[in-house]
Design a protein around this motif. Structure first.
Motif, PDB file in Angstrom:
ATOM      1  N   TYR A   1     -43.210  56.710  13.000  1.00  0.00           N
ATOM      2  CA  TYR A   1     -42.046  56.547  12.131  1.00  0.00           C
ATOM      3  C   TYR A   1     -41.006  57.586  12.522  1.00  0.00           C
ATOM      4  O   TYR A   1     -41.347  58.746  12.800  1.00  0.00           O
ATOM      5  CB  TYR A   1     -42.416  56.738  10.662  1.00  0.00           C
TER       6      TYR A   1
ATOM      7  N   GLY B   1     -37.963  57.322   8.370  1.00  0.00           N
ATOM      8  CA  GLY B   1     -39.075  56.575   7.817  1.00  0.00           C
ATOM      9  C   GLY B   1     -39.204  55.179   8.358  1.00  0.00           C
ATOM     10  O   GLY B   1     -40.004  54.383   7.836  1.00  0.00           O
ATOM     11  N   ASN B   2     -38.441  54.841   9.405  1.00  0.00           N
ATOM     12  CA  ASN B   2     -38.508  53.501   9.989  1.00  0.00           C
ATOM     13  C   ASN B   2     -39.435  53.504  11.198  1.00  0.00           C
ATOM     14  O   ASN B   2     -39.417  54.454  11.998  1.00  0.00           O
ATOM     15  CB  ASN B   2     -37.114  53.036  10.427  1.00  0.00           C
ATOM     16  N   PRO B   3     -40.255  52.460  11.364  1.00  0.00           N
ATOM     17  CA  PRO B   3     -41.123  52.393  12.549  1.00  0.00           C
ATOM     18  C   PRO B   3     -40.292  52.351  13.828  1.00  0.00           C
ATOM     19  O   PRO B   3     -39.234  51.713  13.867  1.00  0.00           O
ATOM     20  CB  PRO B   3     -41.905  51.085  12.348  1.00  0.00           C
TER      21      PRO B   3
ATOM     22  N   ALA C   1     -41.363  56.468   4.247  1.00  0.00           N
ATOM     23  CA  ALA C   1     -41.798  55.266   4.969  1.00  0.00           C
ATOM     24  C   ALA C   1     -42.210  54.139   4.031  1.00  0.00           C
ATOM     25  O   ALA C   1     -42.002  52.961   4.363  1.00  0.00           O
ATOM     26  CB  ALA C   1     -42.963  55.615   5.894  1.00  0.00           C
TER      27      ALA C   1
ATOM     28  N   PHE D   1     -45.376  60.782  11.653  1.00  0.00           N
ATOM     29  CA  PHE D   1     -44.011  60.881  11.168  1.00  0.00           C
ATOM     30  C   PHE D   1     -43.233  61.854  12.050  1.00  0.00           C
ATOM     31  O   PHE D   1     -43.544  63.042  12.096  1.00  0.00           O
ATOM     32  CB  PHE D   1     -44.000  61.329   9.705  1.00  0.00           C
TER      33      PHE D   1
END
Length: 659
Positions: free
Chosen positions: A136, A140-142, A448, A385
């Protein structure tokens, strides 16, 4: 003629006298084996060996000595065995607060113990397996598949760059011993992983993924060696051999191993050792180990030998004056300010050992277990993260304990995540309250998985988090050792050396090839036990007489053979001596200059061009697997395996030798 005959008679008398002398000595040795003349055997306060610490190295040492027939007592400061192996059962699920994994089952002595005692293990994947990890970004985005693949390729290229330029080359030991130690190492001494990373980034355009690449590199290194990458040695971080095969954890807890090892041992819990007096002024050259017992106050244990398995963190604080180290900010800012757990050695340890202890690094890695009502995260085993700036390394990696337990067949696996915080932030987190730590963890997870309408709250936790603080533990003062920029494998070997034939050392920090892992600690315990047993045989079982006798016999035999050869072949020897004078001095000069030329060419090819001549490929040691197998063979007698299982390993090692 008369003189010659007299000389022969004298030789005959000497031989006959020596024969009867030898027979008498053998009789003494035989009687000595039947009757133990050792001192103190009927004294209840006397032990052959005192082992300090009931961690895995202390338990393996004590159990090995028990099987050898020695009288052993183990002194443990805590109210439990295991040391840095610690399983918590307060939540109803066994959770390991210390070591969790067997890092490779092939030829692992710990894994052999699990098979011997039918202890269940679960295979896992580490976060180097792409299919087991999801990244991530800082929002918080993949990460996209393209960015994730690019990052993985960068990291693999970085590892190649590090290996070619700076790392210890265990696959070229002759080159390492003869050239790098004196040429390359002084040039690259005290280079850190941070230096390698900065150099690599300067040489390569990483584009928009530079911050992510810094985080990824930091993640891999700081969670393998729990220290800031600017303190971790670029040269020696890879001296660890590593066990092949898959990794496993214990669904029932790692303490199953330590409990089995401790079953037949005399262990004194709540005995805090604070002094080891091994000075020669003691009666009968005994060692006096003084401990504070919770129930009995001060207790003195007398023994022939002491095995110290004190963690490196305790050793560092015990030998350093005023808790100050000259080797780096990370090591010179202790978390703990108390004398509890420190041990005074009388006399002080040798200066060489103290210097090595000060140079070696003790890292900090802490775990936080979070149990929720139900899982709200994806099904990957690892969640990473990626943070930016000063937040790199904070809450960087979570283990999906729920998935691991579910994959093992537990349909009712609890919804548990385990977070790692290592290195500098591993130390910082120990100063925070439980509430602060909970809020930080929830904040990271919210980035996330939370939404404005459905945020993740602290109230979603169904139990108080389990939080370790190994740096604040007075009996460990850290998690495990790491290869610091100031140290080398020689420092680990120096720590392992015995002192005065009475004081011995074991633990993961005494074995450079297996530092930081449970298997290494176990192997070091057996190694120290065998060293003690040899000293015991030497001191009490007349082995000393045997070796002296063997030396005298060897000298006598060599002298006699030389005398006979001299008489019989005197003329031949003179002929050979005369011929040797005919060797041309020009040939000798040619050989010397040829050796110098080859050496210079090699140094130029290696240092300037980077070519390693193939000749060194023929002077390498066994493959890593075979070296590890040889270590397993050393401890096989203490693992209580079946003869069939032992034979399998001996046959495998024979194939290593002759392949």
């Amino acid at each position: 003629m008369f003189k010659k005959r007299l000389f022969n008679y004298l030789i005959f008398i000497c031989l006959m006298g020596y024969k009867f002398f030898l027979l008498g000595i053998l009789c003494v040795l035989f009687v000595g084996e039947l009757v133990d003349f050792s001192y103190g055997q009927y004294n209840k306060e006397f032990y052959d060996v005192v082992v300090i610490g009931a961690g895995i190295s202390g338990l393996s040492a004590a159990e090995s000595l028990r099987q050898m027939g020695l009288d052993v007592v183990v002194l443990e400061a805590r109210d439990r065995v295991g040391g840095r192996l610690w399983t918590d059962n307060s939540t109803g699920t066994p959770l390991d607060l210390g070591a969790s994994w067997i890092h490779g089952v092939k030829y692992s002595p710990i894994y052999e113990l699990t098979k011997r005692h039918d202890i269940e293990t679960i295979p896992t994947l580490d976060y180097s397996h792409k299919e087991a990890l999801i990244y991530y970004d800082s929002s918080g985005n993949p990460l996209s598949d393209a960015d994730e693949k690019a990052l993985d390729n960068m990291y693999e290229d970085f590892l190649r760059f590090a290996y070619e330029k700076y790392e210890y080359h265990s696959d070229h030991p002759l080159k390492e011993k003869l050239f790098d130690q004196y040429v390359e190492y002084p040039k690259n001494s005290e280079k850190s992983i941070q230096y390698l990373l900065d150099t690599y980034i300067q040489l390569n355009d990483l584009g928009h993924l530079e911050d992510e690449f810094r985080h990824l590199t930091n993640l891999h290194f700081e969670h393998e060696w729990p220290a800031p990458i600017n303190n971790t040695s670029a040269r020696h971080h890879n001296t660890y051999l590593g066990f092949a095969g898959h990794e496993v954890i214990f669904p029932g807890g790692y303490d199953q191993i330590t409990d089995k090892l401790a079953e037949q041992l005399d262990i004194r819990l709540n005995h805090i050792v604070y002094s080891v007096d091994y000075s020669s002024k003691n009666p009968d050259s005994l060692v006096f180990t003084t401990a504070n017992s919770v129930s009995s106050g001060e207790v003195i244990f007398k023994s022939r030998y002491v095995i110290s398995t004190l963690p490196l963190g305790v050793m560092k604080d015990s030998v350093q004056k005023d808790n100050v180290s000259n080797y780096g900010d990370f090591q010179s800012s202790p978390i703990l300010d108390t004398d509890v757990g420190k041990v005074t050695f009388i006399p002080s340890l040798p200066n060489e050992k103290i210097k090595s202890i000060e140079k070696m690094g003790m890292g900090v890695m802490n775990k936080v277990y979070l149990e929720f009502e139900k899982p709200f995260w994806p099904d990957e085993q690892w969640l990473s993260f990626l943070h930016e700036g000063d937040n790199i390394g904070k809450w960087a990696i979570f283990l999906n304990v729920h998935k691991v337990l579910k994959d093992s067949g537990n349909e009712n696996a609890p919804a548990i995540l385990m977070a790692f915080n290592s290195a500098q932030y591993g130390k910082e987190i120990e100063k925070k309250s439980h509430e602060e730590i909970k809020q930080e963890a929830i904040k990271v997870l919210n980035q996330a998985y939370g939404t404005e309408s459905n945020p993740i709250l602290v109230s979603h936790l169904i139990s108080d988090p389990l939080i370790t603080k190994w740096g604040s533990d007075p009996f460990s003062r850290g998690s495990y050792s790491y290869p610091s920029i100031h140290s080398s494998p020689a420092d680990y070997e120096q720590l392992a050396k015995k002192v005065d034939g009475k004081l011995f050392f074991a633990g993961e920090a005494t074995t450079p090839s297996f530092m930081g892992v449970v298997d290494g600690a176990f192997l070091s315990g057996v190694r120290s036990a065998e060293e003690v047993y040899f000293e015991y045989q030497w001191d009490t079982k007349h082995v000393k007489i045997f070796y002296v006798l063997l030396g005298i016999t060897s000298v006598f035999v060599v002298a006699w053979i030389a005398f006979l050869k001299y008489r019989q072949h005197r003329q031949i020897a003179l002929d050979l001596l005369n011929r040797s004078k005919e060797v041309a001095w020009k040939t000798s000069i040619l050989v010397v200059f040829s050796m110098i030329f080859v050496t210079v060419v090699y140094l130029w090819a290696d240092t300037q061009v980077g070519i390693i001549p193939d000749i060194f490929d023929y002077a390498t040691v066994l493959e890593d697997d075979c070296i590890i197998l040889s270590e397993l063979l050393k401890v096989l007698p203490y693992l209580d395996l079946s003869p069939q299982d032992e034979e399998v390993y001996y046959n495998q090692f024979n194939r290593c030798l002759y392949q």
